[in-house]
Design a protein around this motif. Structure first.
Motif: not given
Length: 293
Positions: A182-183, A217-218, A256-257, A282-286
């Motif tokens: 899931r994104t 790149d976030g 995906a973020r 999981v999530n991307c933390v800029p």
């Protein structure tokens, strides 16, 4: 107050390579900082306690000598703070150091860290976060995580060869399974062999599983290998080292973020460290981590 740095050495990294160069690294760093704390620990608990003492004294920079396991623990400490991280590769995989463009030779890498200190040169990179755990390189689930698990149980051979042999051993027993990805863009349900969520390109000692991933790149690059036979996997293996596996018809890529993976019984690893089994989100933390260089 002048520059306060800490040097974290994991003596067991790289079959003792970190311990052998620790004195040289400390000597080179001392000339460019006002205070240098030497932190040597073989347990995570002891390491965290030493780091907490340095932070309480006003730590500015943490330099870690070791492999990806050592770097992973340093990331947990520095993430979300202004404490800059410098990495001197002295382990088996060294994938974070590779992503940061550090020289492969540890003593040459020290020179790069010292240059960053002298010039005050830092920049910030993204991190992944799974619950309370941060990761800097790749989170993997499925075949590649099973390979990682097997390789971690072996002490020999050293370097990328260990992962290559673990791949061959795992091929004998691994089977593809149903997985749900899931994104923020949608849901993908399929029978798959592996899923790799890349903040950076490399894992497993230099395998560019997500070759286009960039840590500034976030977003994550996600590589999905769908259902594949043992013969197809064997044919795909040589292309992994060059990144040409993306051309295989069984391979799908996403960006995906946020990524959630669910399935039955699949192990998950991040930065080569175990995260248990699916499900995992999981999530991307800029810009979560300051790094030297």
């Amino acid at each position: 107050m002048g520059l306060h740095a800490a040097l974290a050495v994991h003596p067991d990294s790289g079959m003792g390579a970190a311990a052998r160069i620790a004195g040289t690294v400390a000597h080179r760093l001392r000339r460019h900082v006002d205070r240098l704390d030497l932190l040597a620990a073989n347990t995570v608990e002891h390491y965290r306690a030493l780091l907490a003492e340095s932070r309480a004294a006003g730590l500015d920079v943490l330099v870690v000598v070791g492999g990806d396991g050592a770097a992973h623990q340093a990331v947990q400490f520095c993430a979300g703070t202004d404490i800059a991280l410098g990495v001197v590769p002295a382990g088996t995989g060294n994938d974070l150091a590779r992503a940061l463009g550090m020289p492969a030779d540890p003593l040459t890498a020290v020179d790069a860290v010292v240059a960053g200190l002298r010039q005050g040169r830092t920049h910030r990179i993204d991190l992944g976060r799974a619950g309370d755990t941060w990761f800097s390189t790749v989170l993997c689930a499925g075949f590649d995580a099973a390979v990682n698990e097997r390789a971690n149980r072996w002490r020999y051979p050293r370097g990328p060869r260990r992962y290559d042999l673990a791949i061959l051993a795992e091929l004998a027993s691994f089977r593809s399974r149903e997985v749900c990805i899931r994104t923020e863009a949608g849901v993908h349900e399929l029978r798959a062999t592996l899923v790799a969520v890349g903040n950076t390109a490399w894992y497993g000692g230099g395998v560019p599983i997500c070759p286009d991933a960039r840590p500034d790149d976030g977003v994550f690059d996600v590589t999905v290998v769908g259902q594949a036979t043992r013969r197809e996997l064997i044919r795909m293996l040589p292309s992994l080292r060059s990144g040409r596996h993306l051309d295989h018809p069984a391979v799908t890529t996403l960006r995906a973020r946020e990524v959630s993976l669910s399935g039955i019984g699949w192990p998950a690893y991040a930065d080569g460290e175990p995260l248990g089994t699916l499900p995992v989100s999981v999530n991307c933390v800029p810009r979560a981590l300051a790094v030297l260089g």
